[in-house]
Design a protein around this motif. Structure first.
Motif, PDB file in Angstrom:
ATOM      1  N   GLY A 269       0.834  -1.193   0.000  1.00  0.00           N
ATOM      2  CA  GLY A 269       0.000   0.000   0.000  1.00  0.00           C
ATOM      3  C   GLY A 269       0.869   1.242   0.000  1.00  0.00           C
ATOM      4  N   VAL A 270       1.817   1.294  -0.957  1.00  0.00           N
ATOM      5  CA  VAL A 270       2.906   2.275  -0.905  1.00  0.00           C
ATOM      6  C   VAL A 270       2.576   3.577  -1.643  1.00  0.00           C
ATOM      7  CG1 VAL A 270       4.659   0.493  -0.613  1.00  0.00           C
ATOM      8  CG2 VAL A 270       4.021   1.217  -2.927  1.00  0.00           C
ATOM      9  N   ASP A 271       1.305   3.831  -1.906  1.00  0.00           N
ATOM     10  CA  ASP A 271       0.917   5.062  -2.580  1.00  0.00           C
ATOM     11  C   ASP A 271       1.381   6.272  -1.759  1.00  0.00           C
ATOM     12  OD1 ASP A 271      -1.579   3.895  -4.510  1.00  0.00           O
ATOM     13  OD2 ASP A 271      -1.142   2.802  -2.664  1.00  0.00           O
ATOM     14  N   PRO A 272       2.140   7.191  -2.355  1.00  0.00           N
ATOM     15  CA  PRO A 272       2.663   8.321  -1.587  1.00  0.00           C
ATOM     16  C   PRO A 272       1.605   9.395  -1.350  1.00  0.00           C
ATOM     17  CG  PRO A 272       3.376   8.490  -3.855  1.00  0.00           C
ATOM     18  CD  PRO A 272       2.647   7.182  -3.744  1.00  0.00           C
ATOM     19  N   VAL A 273       1.719  10.068  -0.208  1.00  0.00           N
ATOM     20  CA  VAL A 273       0.873  11.208   0.123  1.00  0.00           C
ATOM     21  C   VAL A 273       1.772  12.442   0.159  1.00  0.00           C
ATOM     22  CG1 VAL A 273      -0.703  12.226   1.807  1.00  0.00           C
ATOM     23  CG2 VAL A 273      -0.662   9.740   1.482  1.00  0.00           C
ATOM     24  N   ALA A 274       1.396  13.479  -0.579  1.00  0.00           N
ATOM     25  CA  ALA A 274       2.209  14.688  -0.681  1.00  0.00           C
ATOM     26  C   ALA A 274       1.646  15.788   0.206  1.00  0.00           C
ATOM     27  CB  ALA A 274       2.269  15.168  -2.130  1.00  0.00           C
ATOM     28  N   GLY A 275       2.536  16.571   0.795  1.00  0.00           N
ATOM     29  CA  GLY A 275       2.115  17.695   1.609  1.00  0.00           C
ATOM     30  C   GLY A 275       3.309  18.454   2.144  1.00  0.00           C
ATOM     31  N   THR A 276       3.039  19.354   3.060  1.00  0.00           N
ATOM     32  CA  THR A 276       4.079  20.158   3.688  1.00  0.00           C
ATOM     33  C   THR A 276       4.395  19.590   5.060  1.00  0.00           C
ATOM     34  OG1 THR A 276       3.300  22.139   2.545  1.00  0.00           O
ATOM     35  CG2 THR A 276       4.713  22.475   4.463  1.00  0.00           C
ATOM     36  N   LEU A 277       5.656  19.338   5.327  1.00  0.00           N
ATOM     37  CA  LEU A 277       6.070  18.797   6.619  1.00  0.00           C
ATOM     38  C   LEU A 277       5.867  19.862   7.702  1.00  0.00           C
ATOM     39  CD1 LEU A 277       7.430  16.379   8.078  1.00  0.00           C
ATOM     40  CD2 LEU A 277       9.629  17.465   7.609  1.00  0.00           C
ATOM     41  N   VAL A 278       5.013  19.548   8.693  1.00  0.00           N
ATOM     42  CA  VAL A 278       4.722  20.541   9.732  1.00  0.00           C
ATOM     43  C   VAL A 278       5.102  20.061  11.132  1.00  0.00           C
ATOM     44  CG1 VAL A 278       2.903  21.722   8.443  1.00  0.00           C
ATOM     45  CG2 VAL A 278       2.307  19.736   9.869  1.00  0.00           C
ATOM     46  N   TYR A 279       5.385  18.760  11.277  1.00  0.00           N
ATOM     47  CA  TYR A 279       5.796  18.253  12.593  1.00  0.00           C
ATOM     48  C   TYR A 279       6.517  16.932  12.384  1.00  0.00           C
ATOM     49  CZ  TYR A 279       5.724  16.416  17.328  1.00  0.00           C
ATOM     50  OH  TYR A 279       6.111  15.899  18.545  1.00  0.00           O
ATOM     51  N   GLN A 280       7.524  16.675  13.227  1.00  0.00           N
ATOM     52  CA  GLN A 280       8.155  15.360  13.261  1.00  0.00           C
ATOM     53  C   GLN A 280       8.857  15.171  14.591  1.00  0.00           C
ATOM     54  OE1 GLN A 280      11.279  14.673  10.395  1.00  0.00           O
ATOM     55  NE2 GLN A 280      11.874  16.824  10.298  1.00  0.00           N
ATOM     56  N   ASP A 281       8.831  13.940  15.053  1.00  0.00           N
ATOM     57  CA  ASP A 281       9.628  13.536  16.201  1.00  0.00           C
ATOM     58  C   ASP A 281      10.075  12.102  15.963  1.00  0.00           C
ATOM     59  OD1 ASP A 281       7.480  11.873  16.959  1.00  0.00           O
ATOM     60  OD2 ASP A 281       6.720  13.277  18.448  1.00  0.00           O
ATOM     61  N   ALA A 282      10.544  11.426  16.987  1.00  0.00           N
ATOM     62  CA  ALA A 282      11.087  10.079  16.801  1.00  0.00           C
ATOM     63  C   ALA A 282      10.027   9.057  16.412  1.00  0.00           C
ATOM     64  CB  ALA A 282      11.794   9.624  18.083  1.00  0.00           C
ATOM     65  N   GLU A 283       8.756   9.346  16.707  1.00  0.00           N
ATOM     66  CA  GLU A 283       7.685   8.389  16.431  1.00  0.00           C
ATOM     67  C   GLU A 283       6.728   8.841  15.339  1.00  0.00           C
ATOM     68  OE1 GLU A 283       7.327   5.408  17.582  1.00  0.00           O
ATOM     69  OE2 GLU A 283       8.646   5.324  19.322  1.00  0.00           O
TER      70      GLU A 283
END
Length: 312
Positions: A269-283
């Motif tokens: 189910g590897v269909d990519p989703v495009a957008g703007t990165l607004v948050y990330q952490d280790a999880e």
């Protein structure tokens, strides 16, 4: 509106995992029935292309993958904990193993010819063929190859024998006196096997496992109420995404907040989703996207098991 909305269909194993987690938390939620095969236009409006089942929605926040849903449910209601304190690593690792390895075995047992015939008994052949074609496409392009039923049958006594022995030694649940994410992840592939009378005999030699299945099932499904998919889209459109938490995470690949990215599962189910990165952490990885129907939404993914790349 901060109500929990689950987009799912009854026969989905991972949807059963989500439903039982909601029951474990004792939560009320809205149930949106989605098609088991593509296309899923109403779901795509919310996710931007993520096609796997289930998806959880809270207002304009969309949560993909049950591992991500579990972490959000623990934020909503900390106790009882899906990721028990002091056992976070072993709980998450055991759950990931089950979601990958046990799930593949459960699917393989259900895709034996006589099991497929039983699952689609009484339905038009065209329905079965459409489902099988969709599942074949689901596994294209990822790093998870379909497990052959004969190999699954060969390895089944190893996997179930280990589980039977641990339950015999440890008691009711896998990591303590209360169920946790590990139990629910091991549960759903076996629930899938048990739900088909053609594959269910594979569980007969394992009384401890069958007793444990009953104990997990006793968590129930919480308090669901039906909701139309169009209403779920309206709720997203009229809501704002929840404020993001603060994080000082530094991306190992140099991706920065505000960057255009794609996020995709790496196994199937590897269909990519495009957008703007607004948050990330280790999880967790969160992207912001705009949709003509759903409006401004934040789509949440687990970091583990997903590929995040700068948009080309």
């Amino acid at each position: 509106m901060n109500d929990i909305i689950l987009h799912h269909y009854p026969a989905s194993p991972f949807a059963e995992k989500a439903r039982i987690m909601l029951g474990f938390k004792g939560l009320a939620w809205h149930s949106v029935d989605i098609p088991p095969v593509m296309p899923k236009p109403d779901l795509t409006a919310l996710t931007g292309g993520y096609r796997r089942t289930p998806v959880m929605q809270i207002g304009a926040d969309i949560y993909c993958d049950t591992a991500m849903m579990a972490r959000q449910l623990d934020r909503i209601q900390s106790m009882p904990a899906l990721y028990p304190e002091g056992k976070e690593a072993i709980a998450a690792s055991s759950a990931h193993f089950a979601d990958q390895v046990m799930f593949q075995h459960g699917v393989a047992l259900n895709f034996q010819p006589h099991a497929v015939a039983e699952r689609f008994k009484g339905m038009p052949e065209s329905v079965m063929n459409a489902f099988l074609a969709d599942r074949k496409k689901l596994f294209e392009g990822g790093n998870a190859s379909r497990l052959h039923p004969s190999q699954a049958l060969s390895q089944w006594p190893t996997l179930l024998g280990r589980l039977e022995q641990q339950l015999k030694d440890s008691g009711t649940f896998l990591l303590g006196e209360e169920p946790c994410i590990a139990d629910f992840a091991w549960y759903h592939p076996l629930w899938f096997v048990a739900s088909n009378k053609a594959s269910a005999p594979a569980l007969e030699p394992y009384p401890q496992v069958r007793g444990w299945l009953d104990a997990v099932a006793a968590c129930g499904h919480g308090e669901p109420s039906e909701l139309a998919s169009e209403e779920a889209i309206r709720i997203a459109r009229e809501a704002d995404p929840a404020p993001l938490r603060e994080a000082s995470f530094v991306d190992p690949n140099g991706l920065a907040l505000g960057q255009s990215v794609t996020v995709a599962a790496v196994d199937y189910g590897v269909d990519p989703v495009a957008g703007t990165l607004v948050y990330q952490d280790a999880e967790e990885v969160v992207i912001s996207r705009e949709d003509d129907r759903a409006g401004h939404v934040h789509v949440h993914f687990p970091r583990y098991g997903f590929r995040v790349e700068a948009q080309k």
